[in-house]
Design an enzyme around this catalytic site. Structure first.
Site, mmCIF file in Angstrom:
data_model
loop_
_atom_site.group_PDB
_atom_site.id
_atom_site.type_symbol
_atom_site.label_atom_id
_atom_site.label_comp_id
_atom_site.label_asym_id
_atom_site.label_seq_id
_atom_site.Cartn_x
_atom_site.Cartn_y
_atom_site.Cartn_z
ATOM 1 N N ARG A 92 0.852 -1.196 0.000
ATOM 2 C CA ARG A 92 0.000 0.000 0.000
ATOM 3 C C ARG A 92 0.886 1.244 0.000
ATOM 4 O O ARG A 92 1.814 1.371 0.792
ATOM 5 C CB ARG A 92 -0.908 0.000 1.221
ATOM 6 C CG ARG A 92 -1.920 1.143 1.248
ATOM 7 C CD ARG A 92 -2.808 1.037 2.477
ATOM 8 N NE ARG A 92 -3.630 -0.158 2.424
ATOM 9 C CZ ARG A 92 -4.010 -0.848 3.495
ATOM 10 N NH1 ARG A 92 -3.602 -0.479 4.702
ATOM 11 N NH2 ARG A 92 -4.778 -1.913 3.364
ATOM 12 N N ARG A 161 -1.705 6.280 10.054
ATOM 13 C CA ARG A 161 -1.803 5.842 8.662
ATOM 14 C C ARG A 161 -1.815 7.040 7.712
ATOM 15 O O ARG A 161 -1.787 8.199 8.136
ATOM 16 C CB ARG A 161 -3.083 5.017 8.479
ATOM 17 C CG ARG A 161 -3.165 3.771 9.367
ATOM 18 C CD ARG A 161 -2.270 2.652 8.846
ATOM 19 N NE ARG A 161 -2.392 1.435 9.646
ATOM 20 C CZ ARG A 161 -3.254 0.447 9.403
ATOM 21 N NH1 ARG A 161 -4.115 0.543 8.404
ATOM 22 N NH2 ARG A 161 -3.263 -0.636 10.164
ATOM 23 N N CYS A 445 -14.936 -3.395 -0.144
ATOM 24 C CA CYS A 445 -13.546 -3.719 0.180
ATOM 25 C C CYS A 445 -13.069 -4.831 -0.761
ATOM 26 O O CYS A 445 -13.840 -5.398 -1.539
ATOM 27 C CB CYS A 445 -13.414 -4.153 1.638
ATOM 28 S SG CYS A 445 -14.144 -5.758 2.003
ATOM 29 N N CYS A 490 -15.959 -8.731 5.867
ATOM 30 C CA CYS A 490 -15.842 -9.150 7.265
ATOM 31 C C CYS A 490 -16.303 -7.989 8.133
ATOM 32 O O CYS A 490 -16.593 -6.906 7.620
ATOM 33 C CB CYS A 490 -14.411 -9.565 7.590
ATOM 34 S SG CYS A 490 -13.267 -8.176 7.817
ATOM 35 N N CYS A 494 -13.541 -2.027 6.510
ATOM 36 C CA CYS A 494 -12.672 -1.193 5.675
ATOM 37 C C CYS A 494 -13.454 -0.344 4.677
ATOM 38 O O CYS A 494 -12.973 0.706 4.251
ATOM 39 C CB CYS A 494 -11.658 -2.070 4.947
ATOM 40 S SG CYS A 494 -10.427 -2.821 6.028
#
Length: 597
Positions: A92, A161, A445, A490, A494
């Site tokens: 990323r 981040r 996602c 999940c 995200c």
């Protein structure tokens, strides 16, 4: 990198260095003994017997912006053949505010074709990630990024981040000013990461008397920390989902400063009442020159008081809920050395990206392209990879990635617009602009086959789900109604599902939790409506809700507001309340079971 500005922060690392390591979580002990994130990564990269790295190194490499994954489509077959999983890596890129030069895009394209399976992925944090990179290609990939002044530092890991920013700062001087602050904040809050330069660039280790990480120490933050800048009236970054959000306050086109919001986060564990998503609280106002100090003070509180024993409880949102918002605010202000001013008024009216062409105050053009699930590849739908490469070869402006997984070709000179338009048309990159509103705004996602946490499909399932839902919207005259839809493979969130009007989170292959009632502008959490449901049950439930919405909605009423008003779900008051059963739906079920008359 610029040196970290000295900020008057009072050290209080009670959950870090003063506690015995044996009382901390395994991840905390790993960080403490990692030699500032070096571990044995260099040795793992040299091991040609396996496509993986050591388990401890895989965790440390997240701080370097790298996730070890495997092709889950091949797991069973390879296990049957007694082969190790088909290991590969996700990389990323750190790209503050999503701004990318044409030269940088061409390098991203080159690396994707060489090592990344001919594919790039625009993430929900407005950056690029590669998939399918093999271990032997990691160094050349990161060195290629370095050639165009890109890196992957702190794109993952227990640190601050990549910083996000409202899309398209080229539209005005205001946007440029806010983006400049976002970039400054990103460069300031990332770890110093000497290990990164040694391992990936081959730089020599330099001995010194100063600590390698004067702010982060040797255990960094308890968990990831997300920062974002937003410019009302568009909440395109979902600022309430950020650990630290800066909401621009503007008067007569001039930036006065920012309302400061803290404590947002989307992660959640199904059926675990000790975990929940949370929306950020606005705690005050700061001037532009105070932004960096606020970043350090807020992150310092989380560093010193976040939970380092229970990793599932380590995000900043839980630190706030454990200590109380008033105590956290007071601690932030103590570290700043002054009180934040009262918040200023602001309002959000939209949260998405406006597709098509816009002209800025300086006469330049910008075109926003809607990219399905952010996947840039040459597919049967459109040759995105080839088309964007052709444009980058002639474009003299920038490309800007949005947190809604779209891309803006920005700063097009008037004389260059016809050439850009011809390339867009010849590659078929504009047809998504004409899609229905739900398809244009939907976010997914990655999930399977690459994400190790995925419990169900997401990106690959989104087109099929939309194919089921769009006929319902057409039937009820809602094809162009603005509705937010998010799907996640999940519960980790995200794709920011828990603030969507309609959201699915994966429970197992073909089964999802259905959430309803999030705020259209990201101002309210959604409530669980169906649990562990198959597609037919989800579509049937949405058929009922959408039909009712079309018949009884009030003027300008969004779907999320309607389902609360109509009694499908109760509004979520705060994070812990997210796990409260949906009382209104239970009442409706009781009423529906009573015989007529």
């Amino acid at each position: 990198m610029k040196p970290r500005t000295t900020i008057p922060i009072v050290p209080d690392r009670s959950r870090d260095i003063s506690q015995p390591l044996e009382k901390l979580s395994a991840d905390e002990r790993l960080k403490a003994g990692s030699d500032q994130l070096r571990g044995t990564i260099a040795e793992s990269l040299m091991d040609r017997i396996t496509g993986a790295v050591a388990e401890s190194d895989a965790k440390l490499m997240k701080f370097h912006g790298i996730y070890q994954q495997d092709d889950r489509d091949l797991r069973a077959e390879r296990r049957h053949q007694k082969l190790e999983p088909a290991y590969q890596f996700m990389v990323r890129v750190r790209m503050p505010g999503g701004v990318c030069t044409a030269a940088q895009w061409l390098k991203l394209d080159e690396l994707a074709r060489a090592h990344g399976g001919d594919s790039l992925r625009i993430t929900t944090r407005g950056t690029i990630q590669f998939h399918w990179i093999l271990k032997h290609a990691l160094r050349s990939t990161l060195q290629g990024l370095h050639e165009v002044l890109l890196d992957t530092i702190a794109a993952c890991g227990d640190d601050a981040r990549g910083v996000v920013c409202s899309v398209n700062p080229g539209l005005s001087g205001l946007h440029r000013q806010v983006h400049a602050l976002a970039r400054q904040a990103s460069d300031h809050v990332i770890p110093r990461m000497r290990a990164y330069h040694e391992i990936w660039y081959g730089e020599a280790r330099i001995a010194g008397s100063e600590p390698e990480e004067p702010f982060y120490g040797n255990t960094y933050l308890p968990r990831k920390f997300k920062i974002g800048f937003v410019i009302p009236p568009c909440n395109d970054i979902d600022v309430y989902a950020q650990d630290l959000g800066f909401i621009a306050i503007v008067k007569d086109g001039k930036l006065l400063g920012f309302n400061v919001a803290i404590g947002g986060g989307m992660g959640n564990t199904d059926r675990d009442a000790t975990t929940w998503p949370r929306l950020a609280d606005v705690i005050g106002f700061a001037a532009p020159e105070q932004v960096i100090a606020v970043c350090d003070a807020v992150m310092g509180v989380q560093r010193d008081h976040g939970d380092r024993k229970n990793r599932a409880h380590a995000r900043f949102k839980y630190t706030i809920d454990d200590h109380g918002l008033d105590w956290i605010k007071a601690e932030i202000e103590r570290r700043l050395g002054y009180a934040l001013k009262p918040p200023r008024r602001y309002a959000f009216t939209t949260n998405g990206d406006a597709p098509g062409w816009q002209r800025d105050e300086e006469g330049r053009w910008h075109v926003t392209l809607l990219i399905p699930a952010g996947r840039v590849t040459n597919s049967a739908d459109a040759p995105w990879l080839d088309g964007l490469r052709a444009i980058a070869r002639v474009h003299r402006g920038t490309l800007r990635l949005t947190t809604n997984q779209n891309l803006v070709i920005s700063g097009i000179e008037p004389d260059d617009r016809p050439a850009i338009e011809r390339l867009l048309e010849s590659h078929g990159l504009l047809k998504w602009q004409k899609a229905g509103a739900l398809r244009r705004s939907a976010i997914a996602c990655v999930a399977l086959p690459t994400c190790g946490l995925a419990m169900a499909e997401s990106e690959r399932y989104l087109p099929a789900l939309l194919d089921r839902l769009e006929p319902l919207l057409d039937r009820y005259g809602l094809a162009q109604a603005p509705i937010t839809l998010r799907i996640s493979g999940c519960p980790n969130g995200c794709s920011r599902p828990y603030i969507a009007e309609i959201a699915l989170t994966g429970r197992a292959i073909g089964r999802y939790n259905l959430y309803l009632g999030g705020g259209f502008h990201g101002e309210r959490l959604a409530r669980l409506y169906l649990e562990n449901a198959p597609e037919d049950s989800i579509v049937a439930a949405l058929d009922e809700v959408l039909g009712h919405y079309a018949a009884d909605r009030q003027p300008d009423e969004h779907l999320g507001d309607f389902v609360v008003r109509a009694g499908y779900v109760t509004p979520v008051r705060d994070g812990p309340d997210f796990n409260t059963p949906n009382e209104r739906r239970a009442e409706r079920a009781d009423l529906e079971s009573v015989p007529a008359g």
